[in-house]
Design a protein around this motif. Sequence first.
Motif, short mmCIF file in Angstrom:
data_model
loop_
_atom_site.label_atom_id
_atom_site.label_comp_id
_atom_site.label_asym_id
_atom_site.label_seq_id
_atom_site.Cartn_x
_atom_site.Cartn_y
_atom_site.Cartn_z
N ASP A 20 6.11 7.14 -5.22
CA ASP A 20 6.10 6.49 -3.91
C ASP A 20 4.98 6.95 -2.99
N SER A 53 0.36 0.13 -5.22
CA SER A 53 1.25 0.86 -4.33
C SER A 53 2.68 0.36 -4.47
N THR A 54 3.60 1.28 -4.41
CA THR A 54 5.01 0.96 -4.56
C THR A 54 5.52 0.19 -3.35
N SER A 55 6.19 -0.90 -3.60
CA SER A 55 6.81 -1.64 -2.50
C SER A 55 8.11 -0.95 -2.10
N ASN A 56 8.41 -0.95 -0.81
CA ASN A 56 9.62 -0.33 -0.27
C ASN A 56 9.81 1.11 -0.75
#
Length: 229
Positions: free
Chosen positions: A159, A185-188
Amino acid sequence: MRRFKVVQALLDLYESPCYLEIGVQNGITFHQTHAARKVAVDPVFRFDVDAARQQPENANSDYHQIPSDEYFCSEGANEAFDVIFLDGLHTFDQTLRDFNNALGLLKPGGVILIDDTMPSTYAASLPDQGLSARVRRATEPDNRAWMGDVFRLVYFIRDYFPQYSYATLEDNHGQTIVWKSQRISTSNPRSVEAIARLEFADMIIHRRELNIAQLADVLPELIAAQSAA
């Protein structure tokens, strides 16, 4: 696949590798690997260090009997490594500190190997070693595994470190390889607090996020990243 075989496979990617091991304990992994330069760090070595230093095969090895935080702040400040193996205290907090410090000593194209990132049982996943032992005695008295909550670090990298790729090996008890390679990039992303509260059950539910893979499939990615560095 035993720890030293994974470490050696990573070292073999480099022509003249420099290797750092944090958390050496009995020296089993450290003394079974071969590299041009090797550095061992542990607060208390559980072997005869003076005898080890006298062995011809350890002529290229240095031994530092100090905590990893102290090593990174002093002894290790001016050296860089191709492979760094983190196998110190099995807690998220300490391994996160070791990981952040290790990034500063990593050569371009280098890799970090984090041990114990996929605990086998609830008892093994507890960060309190004493509590883990008591739970094991009550449930699985013959199982001595303690991996702590190091698995939380993998979710933290997922994350908060999108510039690094990672894979958790299914060839053994669970070791995570980290290398410089941009990911989406990691969402949420989870908050840091949420990651620090992840439990064994969360790891089972979100096992896919550990990016489980076989070493043979990861090595070509490492070679490509090394060429691009």
